[in-house]
Design a protein around this motif. Sequence first.
Motif, short mmCIF file in Angstrom:
data_model
loop_
_atom_site.label_atom_id
_atom_site.label_comp_id
_atom_site.label_asym_id
_atom_site.label_seq_id
_atom_site.Cartn_x
_atom_site.Cartn_y
_atom_site.Cartn_z
N TYR A 10 6.24 15.76 1.32
CA TYR A 10 5.98 14.68 2.28
C TYR A 10 6.91 13.50 2.05
O TYR A 10 7.41 12.88 2.99
CB TYR A 10 4.52 14.21 2.18
CG TYR A 10 3.50 15.23 2.62
CD1 TYR A 10 3.63 15.93 3.82
CD2 TYR A 10 2.39 15.51 1.83
CE1 TYR A 10 2.69 16.86 4.22
CE2 TYR A 10 1.45 16.44 2.22
CZ TYR A 10 1.59 17.11 3.42
OH TYR A 10 0.66 18.02 3.81
N CYS A 67 6.97 4.60 1.82
CA CYS A 67 6.14 4.11 2.94
C CYS A 67 6.39 2.62 3.10
O CYS A 67 6.52 1.89 2.12
CB CYS A 67 4.66 4.35 2.65
SG CYS A 67 4.21 6.09 2.48
N ILE A 108 9.50 12.01 4.77
CA ILE A 108 9.51 10.60 5.18
C ILE A 108 10.90 10.00 4.98
O ILE A 108 11.40 9.27 5.84
CB ILE A 108 8.43 9.80 4.42
CG1 ILE A 108 7.05 10.15 4.97
CG2 ILE A 108 8.68 8.30 4.51
CD1 ILE A 108 5.89 9.59 4.17
N GLU A 145 2.16 6.16 7.32
CA GLU A 145 3.62 6.18 7.53
C GLU A 145 4.00 7.20 8.59
O GLU A 145 4.83 6.92 9.46
CB GLU A 145 4.34 6.47 6.21
CG GLU A 145 5.83 6.29 6.28
CD GLU A 145 6.28 4.86 6.53
OE1 GLU A 145 7.44 4.68 6.96
OE2 GLU A 145 5.51 3.91 6.29
N PHE A 146 3.39 8.39 8.52
CA PHE A 146 3.69 9.40 9.54
C PHE A 146 3.29 8.91 10.93
O PHE A 146 4.02 9.12 11.90
CB PHE A 146 3.00 10.73 9.22
CG PHE A 146 3.71 11.55 8.18
CD1 PHE A 146 5.01 11.98 8.37
CD2 PHE A 146 3.07 11.92 7.01
CE1 PHE A 146 5.68 12.74 7.42
CE2 PHE A 146 3.71 12.69 6.04
CZ PHE A 146 5.03 13.10 6.26
#
Length: 157
Positions: A139, A45, A143, A84-85
């Motif tokens: 996840y 992130c 990312i 972050e998403f």
Amino acid sequence: MNNTYGEFGATEAGMIIGVMLALLLLLAIPTIFWLLTLQKALGRCRVENQAMAPSMVWLMLIPLFNIVWQFILVINVSKSLKNEFESLNVQPDTAEPGKAVGLAMCILNVISAIPYLGSVLGIGSLICWIIHWVKIAGYSSQIASLHVEQAVFTEET
């Protein structure tokens, strides 16, 4: 002097200590890999999206403190992933990635100290821990691939 029933000699005490150390090591290895997964997810992130520094995951290794820290860790990892998403304009499968199963793990972990119910709750905590670990790793990989796609897209334009 002969050992009588109920007395321990140096050999028996050494064996007990050895078994306890082996069990501790056996439990520590998966915990370390779980913490590495969380650290990697946080590290992927962007700094402005991190709710906590990636190195803070290692505070989980402090006995007793980790009872409270596990909740803080799960919540902050979830916040970081969500941030972050959002910055990547991607909608994850849940609004707060990993938070629900992570909190379930923490709660079951704490209440597993209840006599008689502890073993059943401990198994539930273990299952939630594994699910949380797999979800966070997923996840994190998502990312990482989004960052690669974004880098390729910006190079092409």
